[in-house]
Design a protein around this motif. Structure first.
Motif, PDB file in Angstrom:
ATOM      1  N   ILE A   1      51.621  46.500  37.201  1.00 26.24           N
ATOM      2  CA  ILE A   1      50.843  45.421  37.802  1.00 26.24           C
ATOM      3  C   ILE A   1      50.804  44.272  36.806  1.00 26.24           C
ATOM      4  CG2 ILE A   1      48.609  44.763  38.731  1.00 26.24           C
ATOM      5  CD1 ILE A   1      48.165  47.708  39.353  1.00 26.24           C
ATOM      6  N   VAL A   2      51.419  43.169  37.194  1.00 27.99           N
ATOM      7  CA  VAL A   2      51.558  42.028  36.280  1.00 27.99           C
ATOM      8  C   VAL A   2      50.518  40.983  36.618  1.00 27.99           C
ATOM      9  CG1 VAL A   2      53.162  40.256  35.422  1.00 27.99           C
ATOM     10  CG2 VAL A   2      54.008  42.522  36.094  1.00 27.99           C
ATOM     11  N   GLU A   3      49.982  40.403  35.584  1.00 26.20           N
ATOM     12  CA  GLU A   3      48.973  39.359  35.757  1.00 26.20           C
ATOM     13  C   GLU A   3      49.514  38.265  36.670  1.00 26.20           C
ATOM     14  OE1 GLU A   3      46.339  36.239  33.010  1.00 26.20           O
ATOM     15  OE2 GLU A   3      47.905  37.487  32.120  1.00 26.20           O
ATOM     16  N   GLY A   4      48.671  37.821  37.619  1.00 25.30           N
ATOM     17  CA  GLY A   4      49.048  36.775  38.547  1.00 25.30           C
ATOM     18  C   GLY A   4      49.608  37.270  39.865  1.00 25.30           C
ATOM     19  N   SER A   5      49.912  38.548  39.940  1.00 26.13           N
ATOM     20  CA  SER A   5      50.451  39.086  41.190  1.00 26.13           C
ATOM     21  C   SER A   5      49.310  39.478  42.148  1.00 26.13           C
ATOM     22  CB  SER A   5      51.324  40.311  40.900  1.00 26.13           C
ATOM     23  OG  SER A   5      50.545  41.350  40.333  1.00 26.13           O
ATOM     24  N   SER A   6      49.716  39.899  43.389  1.00 31.84           N
ATOM     25  CA  SER A   6      48.740  40.367  44.385  1.00 31.84           C
ATOM     26  C   SER A   6      48.834  41.892  44.484  1.00 31.84           C
ATOM     27  CB  SER A   6      49.028  39.740  45.741  1.00 31.84           C
ATOM     28  OG  SER A   6      48.175  40.275  46.724  1.00 31.84           O
ATOM     29  N   VAL A   7      47.696  42.538  44.594  1.00 34.67           N
ATOM     30  CA  VAL A   7      47.669  44.000  44.645  1.00 34.67           C
ATOM     31  C   VAL A   7      46.657  44.444  45.717  1.00 34.67           C
ATOM     32  CG1 VAL A   7      45.872  44.293  42.913  1.00 34.67           C
ATOM     33  CG2 VAL A   7      47.524  46.125  43.283  1.00 34.67           C
TER      34      VAL A   7
ATOM     35  N   THR B   1      42.092  43.986  48.642  1.00 30.01           N
ATOM     36  CA  THR B   1      43.220  43.192  48.134  1.00 30.01           C
ATOM     37  C   THR B   1      42.723  42.185  47.096  1.00 30.01           C
ATOM     38  OG1 THR B   1      44.398  43.413  50.235  1.00 30.01           O
ATOM     39  CG2 THR B   1      45.097  41.640  48.763  1.00 30.01           C
ATOM     40  N   ILE B   2      43.397  42.170  45.937  1.00 26.11           N
ATOM     41  CA  ILE B   2      43.157  41.158  44.892  1.00 26.11           C
ATOM     42  C   ILE B   2      44.370  40.239  44.919  1.00 26.11           C
ATOM     43  CG2 ILE B   2      42.676  40.758  42.446  1.00 26.11           C
ATOM     44  CD1 ILE B   2      41.754  43.691  42.287  1.00 26.11           C
ATOM     45  N   THR B   3      44.172  38.994  45.314  1.00 27.64           N
ATOM     46  CA  THR B   3      45.314  38.092  45.531  1.00 27.64           C
ATOM     47  C   THR B   3      45.911  37.564  44.222  1.00 27.64           C
ATOM     48  OG1 THR B   3      43.775  36.258  45.800  1.00 27.64           O
ATOM     49  CG2 THR B   3      44.458  37.421  47.796  1.00 27.64           C
ATOM     50  N   TYR B   4      45.069  37.423  43.170  1.00 24.97           N
ATOM     51  CA  TYR B   4      45.589  36.940  41.875  1.00 24.97           C
ATOM     52  C   TYR B   4      44.977  37.815  40.781  1.00 24.97           C
ATOM     53  CZ  TYR B   4      47.163  33.741  38.224  1.00 24.97           C
ATOM     54  OH  TYR B   4      47.785  33.210  37.137  1.00 24.97           O
ATOM     55  N   VAL B   5      45.789  38.730  40.296  1.00 27.65           N
ATOM     56  CA  VAL B   5      45.291  39.712  39.332  1.00 27.65           C
ATOM     57  C   VAL B   5      45.225  39.092  37.945  1.00 27.65           C
ATOM     58  CG1 VAL B   5      45.690  41.970  38.309  1.00 27.65           C
ATOM     59  CG2 VAL B   5      46.231  41.573  40.706  1.00 27.65           C
ATOM     60  N   ARG B   6      44.088  39.327  37.271  1.00 33.12           N
ATOM     61  CA  ARG B   6      43.915  38.878  35.898  1.00 33.12           C
ATOM     62  C   ARG B   6      43.574  40.085  35.023  1.00 33.12           C
ATOM     63  NH1 ARG B   6      41.045  35.325  38.982  1.00 33.12           N
ATOM     64  NH2 ARG B   6      39.070  36.270  38.358  1.00 33.12           N
ATOM     65  N   PRO B   7      43.684  39.952  33.736  1.00 32.06           N
ATOM     66  CA  PRO B   7      43.405  41.108  32.856  1.00 32.06           C
ATOM     67  C   PRO B   7      42.017  41.674  33.048  1.00 32.06           C
ATOM     68  CG  PRO B   7      44.555  39.398  31.633  1.00 32.06           C
ATOM     69  CD  PRO B   7      44.250  38.797  32.961  1.00 32.06           C
TER      70      PRO B   7
ATOM     71  N   THR C   1      45.297  48.947  35.609  1.00 29.45           N
ATOM     72  CA  THR C   1      45.557  48.266  34.338  1.00 29.45           C
ATOM     73  C   THR C   1      46.504  47.114  34.604  1.00 29.45           C
ATOM     74  OG1 THR C   1      45.305  50.333  33.144  1.00 29.45           O
ATOM     75  CG2 THR C   1      46.438  48.524  31.993  1.00 29.45           C
ATOM     76  N   VAL C   2      46.125  45.923  34.125  1.00 29.88           N
ATOM     77  CA  VAL C   2      46.908  44.713  34.362  1.00 29.88           C
ATOM     78  C   VAL C   2      47.710  44.393  33.110  1.00 29.88           C
ATOM     79  CG1 VAL C   2      46.802  42.279  34.977  1.00 29.88           C
ATOM     80  CG2 VAL C   2      45.163  43.901  35.972  1.00 29.88           C
ATOM     81  N   VAL C   3      49.016  44.144  33.266  1.00 28.23           N
ATOM     82  CA  VAL C   3      49.913  43.776  32.160  1.00 28.23           C
ATOM     83  C   VAL C   3      50.041  42.269  32.125  1.00 28.23           C
ATOM     84  CG1 VAL C   3      52.254  43.990  31.270  1.00 28.23           C
ATOM     85  CG2 VAL C   3      51.144  45.940  32.378  1.00 28.23           C
ATOM     86  N   ALA C   4      49.921  41.671  30.882  1.00 28.04           N
ATOM     87  CA  ALA C   4      50.009  40.208  30.743  1.00 28.04           C
ATOM     88  C   ALA C   4      51.384  39.730  31.141  1.00 28.04           C
ATOM     89  CB  ALA C   4      49.701  39.789  29.315  1.00 28.04           C
ATOM     90  N   GLY C   5      51.462  38.483  31.671  1.00 22.74           N
ATOM     91  CA  GLY C   5      52.734  37.909  32.068  1.00 22.74           C
ATOM     92  C   GLY C   5      53.487  37.358  30.873  1.00 22.74           C
ATOM     93  N   ALA C   6      54.670  36.654  31.035  1.00 22.74           N
ATOM     94  CA  ALA C   6      55.513  36.166  29.930  1.00 22.74           C
ATOM     95  C   ALA C   6      54.764  35.147  29.079  1.00 22.74           C
ATOM     96  CB  ALA C   6      56.790  35.543  30.514  1.00 22.74           C
ATOM     97  N   GLY C   7      54.092  34.166  29.650  1.00 17.79           N
ATOM     98  CA  GLY C   7      53.333  33.171  28.877  1.00 17.79           C
ATOM     99  C   GLY C   7      52.236  33.818  28.089  1.00 17.79           C
ATOM    100  N   GLY C   8      51.596  34.738  28.681  1.00 18.64           N
ATOM    101  CA  GLY C   8      50.530  35.440  27.991  1.00 18.64           C
ATOM    102  C   GLY C   8      51.050  36.198  26.791  1.00 18.64           C
TER     103      GLY C   8
ATOM    104  N   TYR D   1      50.059  45.633  27.712  1.00 20.44           N
ATOM    105  CA  TYR D   1      50.502  46.364  28.904  1.00 20.44           C
ATOM    106  C   TYR D   1      49.396  47.293  29.389  1.00 20.44           C
ATOM    107  CZ  TYR D   1      55.156  44.793  27.528  1.00 20.44           C
ATOM    108  OH  TYR D   1      56.230  44.042  27.183  1.00 20.44           O
ATOM    109  N   SER D   2      49.422  47.566  30.629  1.00 20.64           N
ATOM    110  CA  SER D   2      48.422  48.482  31.202  1.00 20.64           C
ATOM    111  C   SER D   2      49.113  49.476  32.114  1.00 20.64           C
ATOM    112  CB  SER D   2      47.373  47.697  32.020  1.00 20.64           C
ATOM    113  OG  SER D   2      46.724  46.799  31.198  1.00 20.64           O
ATOM    114  N   THR D   3      48.422  50.529  32.377  1.00 23.99           N
ATOM    115  CA  THR D   3      48.941  51.560  33.291  1.00 23.99           C
ATOM    116  C   THR D   3      47.909  51.828  34.378  1.00 23.99           C
ATOM    117  OG1 THR D   3      48.044  53.329  31.947  1.00 23.99           O
ATOM    118  CG2 THR D   3      50.316  52.681  31.514  1.00 23.99           C
ATOM    119  N   VAL D   4      48.394  52.458  35.504  1.00 23.79           N
ATOM    120  CA  VAL D   4      47.505  52.834  36.620  1.00 23.79           C
ATOM    121  C   VAL D   4      47.409  54.342  36.655  1.00 23.79           C
ATOM    122  CG1 VAL D   4      47.142  52.771  39.100  1.00 23.79           C
ATOM    123  CG2 VAL D   4      48.154  50.815  37.925  1.00 23.79           C
ATOM    124  N   ASN D   5      46.216  54.811  36.451  1.00 15.01           N
ATOM    125  CA  ASN D   5      45.996  56.265  36.538  1.00 15.01           C
ATOM    126  C   ASN D   5      45.384  56.587  37.893  1.00 15.01           C
ATOM    127  OD1 ASN D   5      46.873  56.591  33.909  1.00 15.01           O
ATOM    128  ND2 ASN D   5      44.842  56.165  33.071  1.00 15.01           N
ATOM    129  N   ARG D   6      46.004  57.511  38.653  1.00 11.76           N
ATOM    130  CA  ARG D   6      45.477  57.898  39.972  1.00 11.76           C
ATOM    131  C   ARG D   6      44.740  59.224  39.851  1.00 11.76           C
ATOM    132  NH1 ARG D   6      50.783  56.738  43.720  1.00 11.76           N
ATOM    133  NH2 ARG D   6      51.194  54.637  42.924  1.00 11.76           N
TER     134      ARG D   6
END
Length: 611
Positions: free
Chosen positions: A410-416, A448-454, A478-485, A605-610
């Protein structure tokens, strides 16, 4: 010439004969037959004489006439006249008395069937010498009858008028004899009034002819009832109930069905009660009454048991209302049938239960038991299925299943979108929460989160709830920072690391110099002065072999940082390596709702634990 008709009575021992008309014909030298009486009325059981005279020419064509045969007859067999002496119906009861142109027919023990027209025929020795007297004598055989006229009806007896009667017109001067229960009573008139009880019988006779009394009259005896055909009665078949009773005069009959109604309506007023297509509703107790003017009697009951196949079953569930998982439930099937039906319960095509009670019991019903049920009712006369019975079992939501879309990083700025689903009846309502926060994040299956942030990283849980209970499940995001970040973070880390390195070098140099200073103050002062005035003769060569920045997930960016060149040369060169400097970011332990959320600037970086 023919004489005038006249009425008279002729009586002899054993005779009760009434001559209604007499014909007299003079002369005996012509062809002819003359009957003494053309109409005779006689009582049943008595003896009657029917007489005639006949004549014929004594000589024809120089031939003397002689009679060869004399017969009495009532019928013909083809062209032949049937002599009464050969007729089986009169066997032993007929005799002739014929002499010198007179012939008498005597019939004994008269029967009502003897009523007929009797004719005389004679045959001579001449071919044309045959003659039949026609018309003949009409004989009417009658029976004395007691006529009953009802006057009053009482509970245990009737007041009636009795009259001794015959179909023949009897002379007025006759006297009569009356009998009660076979015993003579002194009554000489043809009629009288009397109280008649159900067990009484009355008869009459003409005085002097007591051997020929009338049949007795009496109230009906207890009627007998019967059913036809006998044996088993099946619905739809034809059935007759018959009522009969010994009575004189003849009884009239009435049929009833016993149903406890004091004002019973008659079913029929005939001796037979006819069911052309008997139905199950016709089962029950029946009886009849026989009644004449002397009394009334009631029969015993006759039971009619109509066999039939099952009627459409009725199905029910108890207790009625909502069915909750774990409760005790009964499915009941009932059907009208004779004999009693056997029952089979089905769920789809699976047989669940067979028996005579028709009850399928769930001790503790479960959600798997919900569905459509049918019941079959059957006996030897048929079978029939019930209408469907729907069983709906309500239960609390099962542990929800949670998922994230898109899956993977899950990358920062994406929708989830977070999705929650749970098996429940009635359908569950869904609410999304984030740990450490009191207010719900969303309602419904999808969040739904339209713009994911850390700061969206963390544990989320979904609660599934209906009126039977609730369950929840947790999902870690867990949200992973984007390239600029990542570049900004890398620059920040570089600055921090250079500062740390500079501080470390400064501290090392200071320590080194301190170890070379003279012990007395003057020497130390000289050394300090020397350092301030000029450069050391030899510059130390320092190298930072490896600097590692460690997070929970490996970051390929800036994993190793090395010095590009030596800082300076010293007289005595020492090489110092800092093998590893690790920076661990703060713990990701779950936080409770209400605590302040603090960002970790070192997170990459972040991970998603289910769960």
């Amino acid at each position: 010439m023919r004489g005038a008709a006249m009425s008279l009575s002729a009586a002899a021992s054993g005779f009760v004969v009434f001559l209604l008309s007499v014909s007299v014909v003079p002369g005996q030298d012509v062809w002819g037959v003359t009957y003494t009486s053309t109409e005779i009325c006689a009582l049943k059981g008595s003896t009657v004489d029917i007489s005639c005279t006949y004549g014929y020419p004594s000589r024809i064509n120089d031939h003397d006439t002689e009679v060869e045969k004399e017969i009495w007859f009532t019928k013909m067999n083809g062209n032949e006249f049937v002599d009464l002496r050969t007729d089986s119906e009169y066997s032993g009861r007929v005799e002739y008395s014929c002499h010198y142109k007179n012939c008498t027919l005597r019939i004994t023990d008269l029967r009502e069937s003897d009523s007929a027209e009797y004719k005389f025929r004679f045959i001579t020795n001449l071919s044309t010498g045959k003659y039949t007297g026609s018309p003949g004598v009409t004989l009417s055989v009658t029976d004395l009858q007691v006529q009953v006229s009802r006057l009053l009806v009482y509970e245990s007896y009737n007041w009636v008028d009795l009259k001794c009667h015959s179909s023949c017109r009897l002379p007025d001067h006759l006297h009569y004899v009356w009998y009660k229960n076979g015993q003579k009573i002194w009554r000489r008139t043809s009629s009288f009034s009397v109280y008649v009880y159900p067990t009484d019988s009355y008869s009459c006779a003409v005085e002097g002819y007591e051997k020929f009394p009338s049949p007795p009259v009496y109230a009906p005896r207890v009627p007998s009832v019967s059913v036809s055909p006998s044996g088993e009665i099946v619905e739809g078949s034809s059935v007759n109930l018959t009522c009969s009773s010994d009575a004189n005069p003849t009884s009239s009959y009435t049929w009833y069905k016993e149903n406890g109604n004091p004002d019973l309506q008659p079913l029929s007023k005939e001796p037979q009660l006819v069911f052309r297509s008997i139905q199950s509703s016709d089962s029950g107790e029946y009886y009849c009454t026989a009644e004449n003017k002397l009394g009334k009697k009631t029969s015993n009951y006759i039971s009619i048991n109509v066999k039939y196949g099952p009627k459409p079953p009725s199905v029910s569930v108890s207790p009625s209302g909502e069915i909750v998982e774990g409760s005790s439930v009964n499915l009941t099937c009932s059907s009208d049938a004779n004999p009693a039906a056997n029952y089979t319960w089905y769920k789809k095509n699976q047989t669940l239960f067979q028996g005579t009670e028709g009850i399928h019991h769930f001790t503790s019903i479960s959600s798997e038991d919900r569905g459509i049920y049918h019941c079959k009712s059957e006996n030897q006369y048929g079978q029939i299925m019930s209408s469907p019975l729907s069983v709906d079992v309500q239960y609390a939501p099962r542990v929800p299943s949670v998922s994230v879309s898109p899956s993977g990083e899950i990358v920062e700025g994406s929708s989830v979108t977070l999705t929650c689903s749970s098996d429940a009846n009635p359908a569950a309502n869904y609410t999304w929460y984030k740990e450490d926060e009191d207010s719900p994040k969303a309602s419904g299956q999808n969040f739904t989160i339209t713009y994911v942030r850390p700061e969206h990283s963390g544990n989320y849980y979904c609660e599934a709830q209906n009126r039977r209970g609730c369950h929840n499940s947790t999902l870690h995001l867990t949200v992973v920072a984007g390239a600029g970040g990542k570049l900004a973070a890398a620059g920040t880390i570089t600055v921090v690391l250079l500062a740390i390195i500079s501080l470390s070098v400064f501290l090392w140099i200071r320590k080194k110099r301190a170890s070379k200073e003279p012990s007395d103050p003057e020497e130390r002062a000289d050394n300090r002065e020397q350092l301030r005035i000029g450069q050391p003769e030899e510059q130390e060569d320092l190298q930072y072999a490896s600097v590692h920045f460690s997070t929970k997930q490996a970051d390929p960016l800036y994993s190793n940082i090395r010095a590009g060149r030596p800082l300076r040369h010293m007289e005595q060169q020492e090489v110092i390596e800092y093998a590893a400097v690790s920076f661990n970011r703060a713990s990701t332990a779950p936080r409770t709702r209400g605590q302040e959320t603090r960002e970790d600037p070192a997170a990459l970086y972040s991970t998603v634990n289910r769960t």
